[in-house]
Design a protein around this motif. Structure first.
Motif, PDB file in Angstrom:
ATOM      1  N   GLY A 110      37.005  89.392  33.711  1.00 10.22           N
ATOM      2  CA  GLY A 110      36.545  89.973  32.458  1.00 10.22           C
ATOM      3  C   GLY A 110      36.735  89.081  31.248  1.00 10.22           C
ATOM      4  N   GLU A 111      37.623  88.073  31.347  1.00  8.50           N
ATOM      5  CA  GLU A 111      37.879  87.152  30.231  1.00  8.50           C
ATOM      6  C   GLU A 111      36.937  85.959  30.222  1.00  8.50           C
ATOM      7  N   ALA A 112      36.208  85.763  31.320  1.00 15.85           N
ATOM      8  CA  ALA A 112      35.487  84.499  31.516  1.00 15.85           C
ATOM      9  C   ALA A 112      34.271  84.359  30.613  1.00 15.85           C
ATOM     10  N   ASP A 113      34.042  83.135  30.148  1.00 14.90           N
ATOM     11  CA  ASP A 113      32.792  82.750  29.493  1.00 14.90           C
ATOM     12  C   ASP A 113      31.838  82.130  30.509  1.00 14.90           C
ATOM     13  N   VAL A 114      32.426  81.548  31.551  1.00 16.13           N
ATOM     14  CA  VAL A 114      31.652  80.897  32.614  1.00 16.13           C
ATOM     15  C   VAL A 114      32.218  81.344  33.960  1.00 16.13           C
ATOM     16  N   VAL A 115      31.353  81.777  34.866  1.00 11.70           N
ATOM     17  CA  VAL A 115      31.764  82.129  36.236  1.00 11.70           C
ATOM     18  C   VAL A 115      31.067  81.169  37.191  1.00 11.70           C
ATOM     19  N   LEU A 116      31.850  80.453  37.996  1.00 12.10           N
ATOM     20  CA  LEU A 116      31.301  79.490  38.952  1.00 12.10           C
ATOM     21  C   LEU A 116      31.700  79.897  40.368  1.00 12.10           C
ATOM     22  N   LEU A 117      30.709  80.013  41.239  1.00  8.85           N
ATOM     23  CA  LEU A 117      30.940  80.351  42.642  1.00  8.85           C
ATOM     24  C   LEU A 117      30.722  79.110  43.493  1.00  8.85           C
ATOM     25  N   VAL A 118      31.760  78.671  44.206  1.00 10.25           N
ATOM     26  CA  VAL A 118      31.651  77.528  45.116  1.00 10.25           C
ATOM     27  C   VAL A 118      31.281  78.097  46.485  1.00 10.25           C
ATOM     28  N   THR A 119      30.088  77.782  46.962  1.00 12.74           N
ATOM     29  CA  THR A 119      29.462  78.559  48.027  1.00 12.74           C
ATOM     30  C   THR A 119      29.380  77.837  49.368  1.00 12.74           C
ATOM     31  N   CYS A 120      29.045  78.651  50.396  1.00 16.97           N
ATOM     32  CA  CYS A 120      28.927  78.184  51.777  1.00 16.97           C
ATOM     33  C   CYS A 120      27.551  78.570  52.315  1.00 16.97           C
ATOM     34  N   SER A 121      26.979  77.715  53.180  1.00 16.75           N
ATOM     35  CA  SER A 121      25.662  77.989  53.771  1.00 16.75           C
ATOM     36  C   SER A 121      25.670  77.924  55.283  1.00 16.75           C
ATOM     37  N   VAL A 122      26.841  77.870  55.898  1.00 13.70           N
ATOM     38  CA  VAL A 122      26.921  77.646  57.342  1.00 13.70           C
ATOM     39  C   VAL A 122      26.259  78.775  58.117  1.00 13.70           C
ATOM     40  N   ARG A 123      26.448  80.014  57.623  1.00 11.64           N
ATOM     41  CA  ARG A 123      25.845  81.169  58.283  1.00 11.64           C
ATOM     42  C   ARG A 123      25.175  82.072  57.252  1.00 11.64           C
ATOM     43  N   GLU A 124      24.217  82.852  57.713  1.00  9.41           N
ATOM     44  CA  GLU A 124      23.488  83.758  56.820  1.00  9.41           C
ATOM     45  C   GLU A 124      24.431  84.756  56.156  1.00  9.41           C
ATOM     46  N   LYS A 125      25.445  85.208  56.886  1.00  8.92           N
ATOM     47  CA  LYS A 125      26.393  86.171  56.337  1.00  8.92           C
ATOM     48  C   LYS A 125      27.109  85.608  55.115  1.00  8.92           C
ATOM     49  N   ALA A 126      27.425  84.313  55.153  1.00 11.93           N
ATOM     50  CA  ALA A 126      28.109  83.680  54.022  1.00 11.93           C
ATOM     51  C   ALA A 126      27.223  83.681  52.781  1.00 11.93           C
ATOM     52  N   GLU A 127      25.918  83.420  52.967  1.00  9.75           N
ATOM     53  CA  GLU A 127      25.000  83.432  51.833  1.00  9.75           C
ATOM     54  C   GLU A 127      24.790  84.847  51.302  1.00  9.75           C
ATOM     55  N   GLN A 128      24.740  85.826  52.194  1.00 11.48           N
ATOM     56  CA  GLN A 128      24.538  87.205  51.755  1.00 11.48           C
ATOM     57  C   GLN A 128      25.698  87.671  50.880  1.00 11.48           C
ATOM     58  N   ALA A 129      26.901  87.201  51.185  1.00 11.22           N
ATOM     59  CA  ALA A 129      28.056  87.558  50.361  1.00 11.22           C
ATOM     60  C   ALA A 129      27.858  87.081  48.918  1.00 11.22           C
ATOM     61  N   ILE A 130      27.220  85.922  48.756  1.00 12.44           N
ATOM     62  CA  ILE A 130      26.967  85.400  47.400  1.00 12.44           C
ATOM     63  C   ILE A 130      25.906  86.243  46.693  1.00 12.44           C
ATOM     64  N   TRP A 131      24.823  86.578  47.394  1.00 14.15           N
ATOM     65  CA  TRP A 131      23.788  87.412  46.761  1.00 14.15           C
ATOM     66  C   TRP A 131      24.386  88.751  46.317  1.00 14.15           C
ATOM     67  N   ASN A 132      25.257  89.317  47.143  1.00 15.91           N
ATOM     68  CA  ASN A 132      25.901  90.576  46.777  1.00 15.91           C
ATOM     69  C   ASN A 132      26.796  90.396  45.544  1.00 15.91           C
ATOM     70  N   ARG A 133      27.510  89.284  45.499  1.00 16.94           N
ATOM     71  CA  ARG A 133      28.389  89.017  44.356  1.00 16.94           C
ATOM     72  C   ARG A 133      27.572  88.833  43.075  1.00 16.94           C
ATOM     73  N   LEU A 134      26.412  88.219  43.205  1.00 15.38           N
ATOM     74  CA  LEU A 134      25.570  88.006  42.028  1.00 15.38           C
ATOM     75  C   LEU A 134      25.101  89.332  41.429  1.00 15.38           C
ATOM     76  N   GLN A 135      24.888  90.332  42.253  1.00 19.88           N
ATOM     77  CA  GLN A 135      24.503  91.644  41.726  1.00 19.88           C
ATOM     78  C   GLN A 135      25.622  92.234  40.874  1.00 19.88           C
ATOM     79  N   HIS A 136      26.857  92.023  41.302  1.00 15.25           N
ATOM     80  CA  HIS A 136      27.998  92.478  40.500  1.00 15.25           C
ATOM     81  C   HIS A 136      28.065  91.717  39.184  1.00 15.25           C
ATOM     82  N   LEU A 137      27.814  90.415  39.237  1.00 14.33           N
ATOM     83  CA  LEU A 137      27.861  89.602  38.022  1.00 14.33           C
ATOM     84  C   LEU A 137      26.710  89.945  37.084  1.00 14.33           C
ATOM     85  N   LYS A 138      25.575  90.381  37.643  1.00 14.94           N
ATOM     86  CA  LYS A 138      24.455  90.812  36.810  1.00 14.94           C
ATOM     87  C   LYS A 138      24.864  91.998  35.936  1.00 14.94           C
TER      88      LYS A 138
END
Length: 550
Positions: free
Chosen positions: A96-124
């Motif tokens: 809640g204090e952040a001015d910048v949020v950076l996600l260091v991501t993984c692409s090895v499996r589809e599940k790992a990428e889906q976790a990022i898309w889900n997180r982006l909805q929260h950040l939206k």
């Protein structure tokens, strides 16, 4: 005209050269009308950016970092933070204090990428709730997913402001400056030489007892299932001098265990010193092959491991991940592990499958028989060695017979630690272009469950052999399940739980005290499962003293 994204393009550079920017110019700063509008609205006018006072974080933009995936991403997060800290950013652990949020991501499996898309909805939603009095929240996607899906990330709901691939972290301050103007910014170009050798990573967990040290980046193996060569680029090794500098720094900070990281650590090849560039390429043993020509020249992994292990006799050294094909003629590596008390007697030998036919389709470069010969060679060279491995269930064309061969490999080798996953097809890989993902999802799931059950049965049997033995444990902290217990890991990287009680110090009899994170404790194992050992603590000691007593 279509709106400009402000994306950076960078020309490829030779060693030592800085990038030349091309494609898009930096956006113009505020003009006179901007100042007049701000004054009319009673808003403070923007002031030119000044470098922060050394050590000062007052008024600095706050960055929140989240890490997904493998240990390489943990190391990358520390590099990112070192770069941003030097450029005047402050770190926050509160989203809640952040001015910048950076996600260091993984692409090895589809599940790992889906976790990022889900997180982006929260950040939206977080962006939408941002008070108008504050500057807009900026969101960045870094790492492998950024490299693989740049266009989709930038255009999907226009949520992400910054996209940076694994070789573009140096450019984050510039990319964030573009984002501050309200435009999107991206750099996902891969480098042939970037290793971040001159950047000393900043530990993201202050006071930690363990640390990761990246020794190389990228991979040349081109296994048919693997996205890594396409997201992290070609293999290149960091100069040994910079690795030693980082390990010394970690030793001075009190870190007691360092893991040397790379996609394929035992193909490490430091070409920074001219006198070693003509060294002959190592050979491969019977049953092992590569998709690339043998690489001559450079200081090899055995030389690095030798030097790192000499820095601090009280610091444990691990490394991951090696490739089986690079072990047979690296006898010096196995010899070093056996001889040096501070190099852990533990090896990660990723098999991926127990079927020679599937291994060939995966382009792994060895047969089942060659792999088993290597396992026996390792066990003959390092008595009591702990082994871990990776396995993929349901790869393209895998039959039930192939699957049962993998089950039998697990039963034959008795791994202590395992990482098992269902196959996930990745775009750009050879498998995506040449093979069919023809094993149904429900079959993959069943096969994976059988592999996991078999692994756990065999690991429980292997760990049960340690009951009654004394194990040297590096204390990491309190157990997650009980504040009255401590948790650590033994030499074989197996978790050990034991009561937090007053203990004698082997070096100072008559001076009892409680073990602290970073202490070595001798623990007698009383019970074992497939994941964990439990025991009673005997005494506090040191790595050197424990080795001498054996």
């Amino acid at each position: 005209a279509a709106p400009r994204t402000g994306a950076f393009r960078r020309a490829r550079c030779g060693p030592g050269e800085r990038p030349a920017w091309r494609g898009f110019a930096l956006p113009a700063g505020p003009d006179l009308r901007h100042f007049l509008r701000a004054a009319a609205a009673g808003q403070p006018r923007p002031s030119p950016e000044l470098p922060p006072e050394p050590g000062s974080t007052a008024g600095a933009p706050k960055v929140y970092l989240e890490t997904y995936g493998c240990q390489m991403n943990v190391s990358d997060t520390e590099i990112v933070w070192a770069i941003l800290q030097k450029n005047g950013y402050a770190r926050t652990k509160e989203l809640g204090e952040a001015d910048v949020v950076l996600l260091v991501t993984c692409s090895v499996r589809e599940k790992a990428e889906q976790a990022i898309w889900n997180r982006l909805q929260h950040l939206k939603a977080l962006k939408a709730r941002r008070p108008q009095a504050h500057a807009p929240l900026r969101v960045g996607i870094l790492g492998c997913m950024a490299e693989r899906l740049k266009e989709e990330i930038l255009h999907r709901e226009k949520l992400v402001d910054v996209v940076a691939g694994p070789d573009a972290y140096r450019d984050l301050p510039q990319l964030l400056a573009v984002a501050e103007s309200g435009q999107q910014a991206a750099n996902v170009l891969l480098s042939l030489d970037e290793t971040y050798a001159d950047i000393l990573p900043v530990q993201t967990s202050a006071g930690g007892t363990t640390a990761f040290v990246s020794i190389m980046r990228g991979c040349d193996n081109m296994c048919s299932y693997c996205i890594v060569p396409f997201t992290r680029g070609r293999e290149r090794s960091r100069p040994i001098a910079s690795i030693l500098q980082e390990v010394r720094m970690l030793s001075d900070q009190g870190v007691k265990e360092v893991t040397l990281l790379g996609q394929n650590v035992n193909s490490f090849r430091d070409l920074s010193e001219v006198q070693f560039q003509s060294v002959a390429a190592p050979g491969l043993s019977r049953g092992f092959s590569t998709v690339y020509k043998a690489k001559a020249g450079g200081l090899r992994f055995s030389h690095l491991l030798d030097l790192v292990s000499r820095i601090d006799p009280e610091m444990r050294i691990r490394f991951t991940s090696p490739h089986p094909k690079d072990f047979p003629d690296e006898a010096s590596v196995l010899q070093l592990i056996q001889e040096r008390h501070n190099i852990c007697k533990q090896l990660h030998l990723p098999a991926q499958s127990g079927s020679t036919r599937v291994l060939e389709a995966m382009r792994r470069g060895y047969t089942r028989e060659a792999y088993l010969e290597l396992v026996q060679h390792v066990r003959d060279s390092i008595p009591g060695v702990s082994l871990s491995s990776d396995f993929i269930a349901g790869f393209c064309g895998e039959t039930e017979e192939d699957h049962l061969q993998t089950v039998s490999l697990l039963q034959e080798v008795h791994y202590n630690v395992g990482f098992l996953f269902a196959y996930s097809m990745r775009q750009k890989t050879r498998a995506h272009h040449r093979l069919q993902d023809d094993v149904p999802a429900h079959v993959k799931k069943r096969r994976l469950e059988q592999l996991i059950a078999t692994f756990r049965e065999e690991a429980a049997r292997a760990n049960a052999a340690l009951v009654g033995q004394a194990q040297l444990v590096l204390v990491e902290g309190p157990s997650k399940r009980s504040a009255s217990e401590l948790c650590g890991r033994n030499d074989g990287n197996i978790k050990v739980i034991f009561p937090d009680t007053e203990l004698e110090d082997a070096a100072e009899p008559g001076a009892p005290g409680r073990a602290q994170p970073g202490d070595y404790v001798m623990v007698k194992v009383t019970s074992a499962s497939s994941q964990t050992l439990r025991g009673v603590p005997l005494c506090r000691t040191t790595l050197s003293r424990a080795a001498a007593s054996h």
